[in-house]
Design a protein around this motif. Structure first.
Motif, PDB file in Angstrom:
ATOM      1  N   VAL A 212      48.922 -11.239   1.350  1.00 63.52           N
ATOM      2  CA  VAL A 212      49.867 -12.337   1.111  1.00 63.52           C
ATOM      3  C   VAL A 212      51.293 -11.867   1.382  1.00 63.52           C
ATOM      4  O   VAL A 212      52.087 -12.557   2.032  1.00 63.52           O
ATOM      5  N   ALA A 213      51.630 -10.683   0.908  1.00 65.88           N
ATOM      6  CA  ALA A 213      52.978 -10.158   1.094  1.00 65.88           C
ATOM      7  C   ALA A 213      53.278  -9.931   2.569  1.00 65.88           C
ATOM      8  O   ALA A 213      54.404 -10.164   3.029  1.00 65.88           O
ATOM      9  N   ALA A 214      52.297  -9.477   3.337  1.00 58.52           N
ATOM     10  CA  ALA A 214      52.503  -9.253   4.771  1.00 58.52           C
ATOM     11  C   ALA A 214      52.821 -10.568   5.477  1.00 58.52           C
ATOM     12  O   ALA A 214      53.720 -10.624   6.330  1.00 58.52           O
ATOM     13  N   ARG A 215      52.112 -11.624   5.114  1.00 55.44           N
ATOM     14  CA  ARG A 215      52.391 -12.935   5.735  1.00 55.44           C
ATOM     15  C   ARG A 215      53.775 -13.434   5.340  1.00 55.44           C
ATOM     16  O   ARG A 215      54.493 -14.008   6.159  1.00 55.44           O
ATOM     17  N   GLU A 216      54.130 -13.239   4.077  1.00 53.36           N
ATOM     18  CA  GLU A 216      55.449 -13.667   3.628  1.00 53.36           C
ATOM     19  C   GLU A 216      56.542 -12.896   4.360  1.00 53.36           C
ATOM     20  O   GLU A 216      57.577 -13.457   4.729  1.00 53.36           O
ATOM     21  N   ALA A 217      56.327 -11.605   4.577  1.00 51.93           N
ATOM     22  CA  ALA A 217      57.317 -10.790   5.284  1.00 51.93           C
ATOM     23  C   ALA A 217      57.475 -11.267   6.724  1.00 51.93           C
ATOM     24  O   ALA A 217      58.598 -11.355   7.242  1.00 51.93           O
TER      25      ALA A 217
ATOM     26  N   ALA B 228      46.662   0.473   1.884  1.00 50.71           N
ATOM     27  CA  ALA B 228      47.469  -0.734   1.732  1.00 50.71           C
ATOM     28  C   ALA B 228      48.336  -0.977   2.962  1.00 50.71           C
ATOM     29  O   ALA B 228      48.461  -2.109   3.438  1.00 50.71           O
ATOM     30  N   VAL B 229      48.933   0.087   3.495  1.00 58.00           N
ATOM     31  CA  VAL B 229      49.762  -0.048   4.696  1.00 58.00           C
ATOM     32  C   VAL B 229      48.900  -0.504   5.881  1.00 58.00           C
ATOM     33  O   VAL B 229      49.297  -1.384   6.657  1.00 58.00           O
ATOM     34  N   LYS B 230      47.704   0.062   6.002  1.00 59.52           N
ATOM     35  CA  LYS B 230      46.788  -0.334   7.074  1.00 59.52           C
ATOM     36  C   LYS B 230      46.409  -1.801   6.936  1.00 59.52           C
ATOM     37  O   LYS B 230      46.360  -2.538   7.926  1.00 59.52           O
ATOM     38  N   ARG B 231      46.139  -2.256   5.706  1.00 59.47           N
ATOM     39  CA  ARG B 231      45.779  -3.660   5.484  1.00 59.47           C
ATOM     40  C   ARG B 231      46.939  -4.572   5.879  1.00 59.47           C
ATOM     41  O   ARG B 231      46.724  -5.629   6.468  1.00 59.47           O
ATOM     42  N   ALA B 232      48.141  -4.155   5.548  1.00 61.04           N
ATOM     43  CA  ALA B 232      49.318  -4.955   5.911  1.00 61.04           C
ATOM     44  C   ALA B 232      49.454  -5.075   7.419  1.00 61.04           C
ATOM     45  O   ALA B 232      49.689  -6.170   7.953  1.00 61.04           O
ATOM     46  N   LYS B 233      49.306  -3.956   8.145  1.00 56.44           N
ATOM     47  CA  LYS B 233      49.460  -3.976   9.593  1.00 56.44           C
ATOM     48  C   LYS B 233      48.311  -4.724  10.269  1.00 56.44           C
ATOM     49  O   LYS B 233      48.497  -5.332  11.317  1.00 56.44           O
ATOM     50  N   THR B 234      47.129  -4.674   9.658  1.00 53.16           N
ATOM     51  CA  THR B 234      46.000  -5.432  10.196  1.00 53.16           C
ATOM     52  C   THR B 234      46.238  -6.927  10.023  1.00 53.16           C
ATOM     53  O   THR B 234      45.886  -7.729  10.895  1.00 53.16           O
TER      54      THR B 234
ATOM     55  N   VAL C  43      56.706  -1.936   8.149  1.00 54.62           N
ATOM     56  CA  VAL C  43      56.158  -1.584   6.831  1.00 54.62           C
ATOM     57  C   VAL C  43      56.673  -0.220   6.409  1.00 54.62           C
ATOM     58  O   VAL C  43      56.572   0.757   7.166  1.00 54.62           O
ATOM     59  N   SER C  44      57.223  -0.133   5.211  1.00 52.74           N
ATOM     60  CA  SER C  44      57.583   1.145   4.601  1.00 52.74           C
ATOM     61  C   SER C  44      56.783   1.288   3.315  1.00 52.74           C
ATOM     62  O   SER C  44      56.180   0.330   2.840  1.00 52.74           O
ATOM     63  N   HIS C  45      56.778   2.487   2.743  1.00 55.09           N
ATOM     64  CA  HIS C  45      56.023   2.673   1.509  1.00 55.09           C
ATOM     65  C   HIS C  45      56.718   3.705   0.631  1.00 55.09           C
ATOM     66  O   HIS C  45      57.515   4.518   1.106  1.00 55.09           O
ATOM     67  N   ALA C  46      56.406   3.647  -0.647  1.00 55.71           N
ATOM     68  CA  ALA C  46      57.021   4.571  -1.605  1.00 55.71           C
ATOM     69  C   ALA C  46      56.081   4.781  -2.782  1.00 55.71           C
ATOM     70  O   ALA C  46      55.412   3.841  -3.237  1.00 55.71           O
ATOM     71  N   VAL C  47      56.026   6.016  -3.261  1.00 55.40           N
ATOM     72  CA  VAL C  47      55.329   6.350  -4.500  1.00 55.40           C
ATOM     73  C   VAL C  47      56.413   6.732  -5.501  1.00 55.40           C
ATOM     74  O   VAL C  47      57.172   7.676  -5.277  1.00 55.40           O
ATOM     75  N   VAL C  48      56.498   5.975  -6.590  1.00 55.52           N
ATOM     76  CA  VAL C  48      57.598   6.132  -7.537  1.00 55.52           C
ATOM     77  C   VAL C  48      57.040   6.518  -8.897  1.00 55.52           C
ATOM     78  O   VAL C  48      56.092   5.904  -9.399  1.00 55.52           O
ATOM     79  N   THR C  49      57.629   7.540  -9.503  1.00 58.74           N
ATOM     80  CA  THR C  49      57.214   7.947 -10.836  1.00 58.74           C
ATOM     81  C   THR C  49      57.789   6.977 -11.867  1.00 58.74           C
ATOM     82  O   THR C  49      58.991   6.717 -11.871  1.00 58.74           O
ATOM     83  N   GLY C  50      56.942   6.436 -12.714  1.00 56.38           N
ATOM     84  CA  GLY C  50      57.442   5.558 -13.760  1.00 56.38           C
ATOM     85  C   GLY C  50      56.438   4.501 -14.153  1.00 56.38           C
ATOM     86  O   GLY C  50      55.364   4.373 -13.557  1.00 56.38           O
ATOM     87  N   GLU C  51      56.783   3.782 -15.195  1.00 61.76           N
ATOM     88  CA  GLU C  51      55.943   2.689 -15.679  1.00 61.76           C
ATOM     89  C   GLU C  51      55.978   1.570 -14.650  1.00 61.76           C
ATOM     90  O   GLU C  51      57.050   1.182 -14.191  1.00 61.76           O
TER      91      GLU C  51
END
Length: 295
Positions: free
Chosen positions: A21-26, A71-77, A84-92
């Motif tokens: 859904v987010a990929a289509r919105e983007a 997730a990145v592959k699903r977005a590009k598919t 597409v960019s991605h991030a792993v963030v420490t935190g709640e």
């Protein structure tokens, strides 16, 4: 590129549905898609300072990198042309997404998950994200529809104008119609002025109904001028807000509601109406804060 759409992922099926859904919105917004995963140590107490995911061959690093890569592959598919960019963030997770929302025009999350986003809609967590996020929050739930209108709950309040505008934007982007629903009861509707000072207020349901029709028409008027290509259907319902919106969601592509309102939508994110929509709507639900909630 106009902006950024953020999607929270955790490796769950619900999270991957949110990625689509987010990929289509983007794509529709000509925006970047940012895939975000929030990580907490099993003890739920992350160490101070930069968070090392472990050695290159470590189990935690491999797991996180795998789920983010998927997730990145699903977005590009789903949408091959988007950035597409991605991030792993420490935190709640909810605090991470709240921070990410400051630089986004939309945050998308799944309704159910595991790992970092487990129980997203349990208790107050979804309410927290919808209330404190700095942009609209779209919660993906149930099977997605390729057709159907965008449905927006309208109460005529100033705070609800952002939700109406977001709904018109979504309808225009997706090339679909808009259904504006306003629910009212005798208790929530303002009393019409008496025709004569000597006449006591009585059960003037017809007068009240006409007033609610005008309220809805006035709330949509300016938006209709800005979006002349969007076909609008107005629905005034004499009854409960929760029931009216859940029923309308059965045939909807997307349900849009404001974070706070008045009348039939008073305290939308503080009471049972929002909880009912987040748990029982038959389509994705977008919660839009008023002007004070946007960057």
């Amino acid at each position: 590129m106009a902006g950024r759409v953020v999607v929270g992922v955790d490796g769950s099926a619900s999270g991957l549905a949110a990625v689509e859904v987010a990929a289509r919105e983007a794509r529709l917004r000509d925006a970047e898609l940012r895939v975000v995963h929030a990580f907490l140590w099993p003890a739920m107490h992350p160490p101070p300072g930069p968070f090392p995911l472990g050695p290159p061959a470590g189990g935690v690093r491999n797991t996180v990198e795998h789920l983010v890569a998927e997730a990145v592959k699903r977005a590009k598919t789903t949408e091959a042309e988007i950035q597409v960019s991605h991030a792993v963030v420490t935190g709640e997770p909810l605090k991470v997404l709240e921070a990410q929302s400051r630089a986004a025009e939309l945050v998308v999350v799944g309704s159910r998950g595991m790992g970092g986003f487990a129980g997203l809609l349990a208790g107050s967590t979804a309410v927290h994200l919808a209330v404190h996020g700095r942009c609209p929050v779209l919660v993906v739930r149930e099977e997605l529809r390729a057709d159907g209108p965008v449905v927006v709950g309208v109460d005529g309040s100033a705070a609800g104008e952002k939700a109406v505008d977001f709904a018109f934007t979504e309808a225009a982007l997706h090339g679909t119609g808009l259904m504006a629903v306003h629910a009212w009861t005798m208790g929530s509707a303002p009393r019409p002025a008496a025709r004569d000072a000597s006449v006591r207020y009585t059960n003037r349901s017809a007068d009240l109904a006409q007033g609610e029709e005008r309220l809805l028409a006035e709330a949509l008027a300016g938006h209709r001028e800005r979006y002349p290509d969007v076909t609008v259907r107005q629905e005034v319902v004499h009854g409960g807000t929760r029931e009216a919106l859940i029923e309308a969601s059965r045939s909807a592509r997307l349900m849009v509601v404001g974070a706070r309102g008045r009348g039939g939508f008073a305290g939308l994110l503080l009471g049972s109406v929002s909880q009912a929509l987040l748990h029982h709507a038959h389509c994705p639900v977008a919660v839009v804060r008023g002007a004070e909630g946007h960057h």
